[in-house]
Design a protein around this motif. Structure first.
Motif, PDB file in Angstrom:
ATOM      1  N   SER A 173     -27.759   2.059  -3.973  1.00  0.00           N
ATOM      2  CA  SER A 173     -27.271   1.757  -4.865  1.00  0.00           C
ATOM      3  C   SER A 173     -26.865   0.607  -5.391  1.00  0.00           C
ATOM      4  O   SER A 173     -26.604  -0.381  -4.484  1.00  0.00           O
ATOM      5  CB  SER A 173     -25.941   2.886  -5.050  1.00  0.00           C
ATOM      6  N   GLN A 174     -26.797   0.175  -6.523  1.00  0.00           N
ATOM      7  CA  GLN A 174     -26.630  -1.107  -7.106  1.00  0.00           C
ATOM      8  C   GLN A 174     -25.302  -0.734  -8.042  1.00  0.00           C
ATOM      9  O   GLN A 174     -25.250   0.323  -8.664  1.00  0.00           O
ATOM     10  CB  GLN A 174     -27.654  -1.498  -7.902  1.00  0.00           C
ATOM     11  N   TYR A 175     -24.700  -1.720  -8.375  1.00  0.00           N
ATOM     12  CA  TYR A 175     -23.445  -1.760  -9.037  1.00  0.00           C
ATOM     13  C   TYR A 175     -23.184  -2.882 -10.088  1.00  0.00           C
ATOM     14  O   TYR A 175     -23.475  -3.951  -9.530  1.00  0.00           O
ATOM     15  CB  TYR A 175     -22.046  -1.308  -8.450  1.00  0.00           C
ATOM     16  N   ASN A 176     -22.605  -2.658 -11.269  1.00  0.00           N
ATOM     17  CA  ASN A 176     -21.850  -3.851 -11.979  1.00  0.00           C
ATOM     18  C   ASN A 176     -20.317  -3.651 -11.876  1.00  0.00           C
ATOM     19  O   ASN A 176     -19.734  -2.754 -11.706  1.00  0.00           O
ATOM     20  CB  ASN A 176     -22.241  -3.423 -13.450  1.00  0.00           C
ATOM     21  N   LEU A 177     -19.795  -4.944 -11.770  1.00  0.00           N
ATOM     22  CA  LEU A 177     -18.639  -4.974 -11.670  1.00  0.00           C
ATOM     23  C   LEU A 177     -17.819  -5.683 -12.800  1.00  0.00           C
ATOM     24  O   LEU A 177     -18.222  -6.585 -13.435  1.00  0.00           O
ATOM     25  CB  LEU A 177     -18.125  -5.919 -10.465  1.00  0.00           C
ATOM     26  N   ILE A 178     -16.735  -5.028 -13.217  1.00  0.00           N
ATOM     27  CA  ILE A 178     -15.894  -5.553 -14.200  1.00  0.00           C
ATOM     28  C   ILE A 178     -14.194  -5.624 -13.575  1.00  0.00           C
ATOM     29  O   ILE A 178     -13.720  -4.699 -12.782  1.00  0.00           O
ATOM     30  CB  ILE A 178     -15.526  -4.445 -15.428  1.00  0.00           C
ATOM     31  N   ALA A 179     -14.002  -6.805 -13.221  1.00  0.00           N
ATOM     32  CA  ALA A 179     -12.802  -7.069 -12.395  1.00  0.00           C
ATOM     33  C   ALA A 179     -11.628  -7.609 -13.566  1.00  0.00           C
ATOM     34  O   ALA A 179     -11.719  -8.185 -14.574  1.00  0.00           O
ATOM     35  CB  ALA A 179     -12.865  -8.417 -11.490  1.00  0.00           C
ATOM     36  N   GLY A 180     -10.401  -7.285 -13.115  1.00  0.00           N
ATOM     37  CA  GLY A 180      -9.136  -7.732 -13.905  1.00  0.00           C
ATOM     38  C   GLY A 180      -7.829  -8.025 -13.042  1.00  0.00           C
ATOM     39  O   GLY A 180      -8.161  -7.542 -11.670  1.00  0.00           O
ATOM     40  N   VAL A 181      -7.040  -8.315 -13.647  1.00  0.00           N
ATOM     41  CA  VAL A 181      -5.650  -8.283 -12.793  1.00  0.00           C
ATOM     42  C   VAL A 181      -4.528  -7.560 -13.470  1.00  0.00           C
ATOM     43  O   VAL A 181      -4.496  -7.667 -14.762  1.00  0.00           O
ATOM     44  CB  VAL A 181      -5.125  -9.959 -12.888  1.00  0.00           C
ATOM     45  N   GLY A 182      -4.061  -6.813 -12.677  1.00  0.00           N
ATOM     46  CA  GLY A 182      -2.927  -5.992 -13.304  1.00  0.00           C
ATOM     47  C   GLY A 182      -1.611  -6.652 -12.746  1.00  0.00           C
ATOM     48  O   GLY A 182      -1.443  -7.162 -12.093  1.00  0.00           O
ATOM     49  N   PRO A 228     -26.605   7.486 -20.355  1.00  0.00           N
ATOM     50  CA  PRO A 228     -26.676   7.441 -18.857  1.00  0.00           C
ATOM     51  C   PRO A 228     -27.519   6.168 -18.523  1.00  0.00           C
ATOM     52  O   PRO A 228     -28.261   5.635 -19.038  1.00  0.00           O
ATOM     53  CB  PRO A 228     -27.683   8.688 -18.818  1.00  0.00           C
ATOM     54  N   GLY A 229     -26.871   5.948 -17.340  1.00  0.00           N
ATOM     55  CA  GLY A 229     -27.392   4.431 -16.849  1.00  0.00           C
ATOM     56  C   GLY A 229     -28.577   4.750 -16.042  1.00  0.00           C
ATOM     57  O   GLY A 229     -29.141   5.880 -15.587  1.00  0.00           O
ATOM     58  N   THR A 230     -29.005   3.783 -15.317  1.00  0.00           N
ATOM     59  CA  THR A 230     -30.391   3.689 -14.469  1.00  0.00           C
ATOM     60  C   THR A 230     -29.943   4.504 -13.064  1.00  0.00           C
ATOM     61  O   THR A 230     -28.710   4.498 -12.578  1.00  0.00           O
ATOM     62  CB  THR A 230     -30.682   2.237 -13.927  1.00  0.00           C
ATOM     63  N   PRO A 231     -30.756   5.488 -12.867  1.00  0.00           N
ATOM     64  CA  PRO A 231     -30.390   6.047 -11.490  1.00  0.00           C
ATOM     65  C   PRO A 231     -29.876   5.121 -10.328  1.00  0.00           C
ATOM     66  O   PRO A 231     -30.521   4.015 -10.112  1.00  0.00           O
ATOM     67  CB  PRO A 231     -31.839   6.843 -11.138  1.00  0.00           C
ATOM     68  N   PHE A 232     -29.034   5.699  -9.435  1.00  0.00           N
ATOM     69  CA  PHE A 232     -28.454   4.965  -8.288  1.00  0.00           C
ATOM     70  C   PHE A 232     -27.822   3.668  -8.611  1.00  0.00           C
ATOM     71  O   PHE A 232     -28.082   2.782  -7.915  1.00  0.00           O
ATOM     72  CB  PHE A 232     -29.818   4.686  -7.287  1.00  0.00           C
ATOM     73  N   THR A 233     -27.259   3.699  -9.900  1.00  0.00           N
ATOM     74  CA  THR A 233     -26.350   2.676 -10.187  1.00  0.00           C
ATOM     75  C   THR A 233     -24.939   3.182 -10.413  1.00  0.00           C
ATOM     76  O   THR A 233     -24.732   4.452 -10.870  1.00  0.00           O
ATOM     77  CB  THR A 233     -26.764   1.825 -11.359  1.00  0.00           C
ATOM     78  N   PHE A 234     -23.993   2.203 -10.331  1.00  0.00           N
ATOM     79  CA  PHE A 234     -22.707   2.656 -10.802  1.00  0.00           C
ATOM     80  C   PHE A 234     -21.841   1.477 -11.511  1.00  0.00           C
ATOM     81  O   PHE A 234     -22.535   0.375 -11.005  1.00  0.00           O
ATOM     82  CB  PHE A 234     -21.886   3.308  -9.648  1.00  0.00           C
ATOM     83  N   GLN A 235     -20.912   1.823 -12.209  1.00  0.00           N
ATOM     84  CA  GLN A 235     -20.082   0.705 -12.655  1.00  0.00           C
ATOM     85  C   GLN A 235     -18.728   0.629 -11.920  1.00  0.00           C
ATOM     86  O   GLN A 235     -18.124   1.777 -11.937  1.00  0.00           O
ATOM     87  CB  GLN A 235     -19.972   0.989 -14.195  1.00  0.00           C
ATOM     88  N   ILE A 236     -18.016  -0.298 -11.481  1.00  0.00           N
ATOM     89  CA  ILE A 236     -16.721  -0.651 -11.232  1.00  0.00           C
ATOM     90  C   ILE A 236     -15.766  -1.228 -12.008  1.00  0.00           C
ATOM     91  O   ILE A 236     -16.233  -2.536 -12.346  1.00  0.00           O
ATOM     92  CB  ILE A 236     -16.749  -1.410  -9.697  1.00  0.00           C
ATOM     93  N   THR A 237     -14.812  -0.904 -12.427  1.00  0.00           N
ATOM     94  CA  THR A 237     -13.967  -1.529 -12.917  1.00  0.00           C
ATOM     95  C   THR A 237     -12.784  -1.582 -12.144  1.00  0.00           C
ATOM     96  O   THR A 237     -11.964  -0.776 -11.723  1.00  0.00           O
ATOM     97  CB  THR A 237     -13.221  -0.808 -14.192  1.00  0.00           C
TER      98      THR A 237
END
Length: 175
Positions: free
Chosen positions: A143-152, A105-114
């Motif tokens: 909230s804070q977030y981490n981003l993982i970006a890609g090209v489809g 589990p991550g830090t509260p009030f965080t999320f990850q976006i792919t």
């Protein structure tokens, strides 16, 4: 028709009104319809729907999709669904994992976006920054977030790809 004792101001107003009748302005119903609104009026429609992130260089399709999704996004602003809707309105795909869904589990009030942006969309840093600005405007403020970006890439599997897969499979079979 003006009376004979019309003032100079009334005469000028009559001329202006006569010229205004000649203007080619679409009917109001057309201006408020996302699908029927002329392209030159889309920025004003976006402003009326309170879209904060807007770029005149976007394709007509992206502009209309952003306006179309804005009501649902505003209804659910601050939720994971609204973040998904914003990215989808740009034509991208999104996988979102909140802190309690991560392993560990991550830090509260965080999320990850792919985030995946299709190959038919602009592949520029400016375009991705516009998407992220819209996400920042929509996400919960705390909230804070981490981003993982890609090209489809839009591809299809043809006969040649199937042959390669079968050949590869046969080479890996025990003898």
């Amino acid at each position: 028709m003006l009376p004979t004792n019309a003032t100079p101001l009334e005469k000028r107003l009559a001329r202006v009104n006569a010229a205004a009748e000649v203007l080619n302005v679409p009917i109001i119903r057309q201006l408020w319809s996302v699908d029927d609104c002329p392209t030159e009026f889309l920025p004003y429609l976006a402003w009326s729907y309170a879209l904060r992130v807007w770029d005149a260089d976007w394709s007509d399709q992206i502009k209309r999709a952003r306006i179309r999704s804005s009501i649902e996004v505003h209804k659910r602003k601050g939720t994971a669904k609204s973040v998904r809707d914003v990215v989808e309105s740009f034509g991208g795909d999104l996988a979102l994992r909140e802190a309690h869904q991560m392993d560990p589990p991550g830090t509260p009030f965080t999320f990850q976006i792919t985030m995946t942006v299709g190959s038919s969309l602009p592949q520029t840093a400016a375009f991705q920054n516009e998407i992220l600005a819209a996400v920042d405007d929509t996400k919960p403020a705390r909230s804070q977030y981490n981003l993982i970006a890609g090209v489809g890439f839009d591809t299809s599997v043809g006969v040649l790809a199937a042959v390669h897969a079968i050949t590869y499979r046969r080479l890996n079979l025990p003898g």
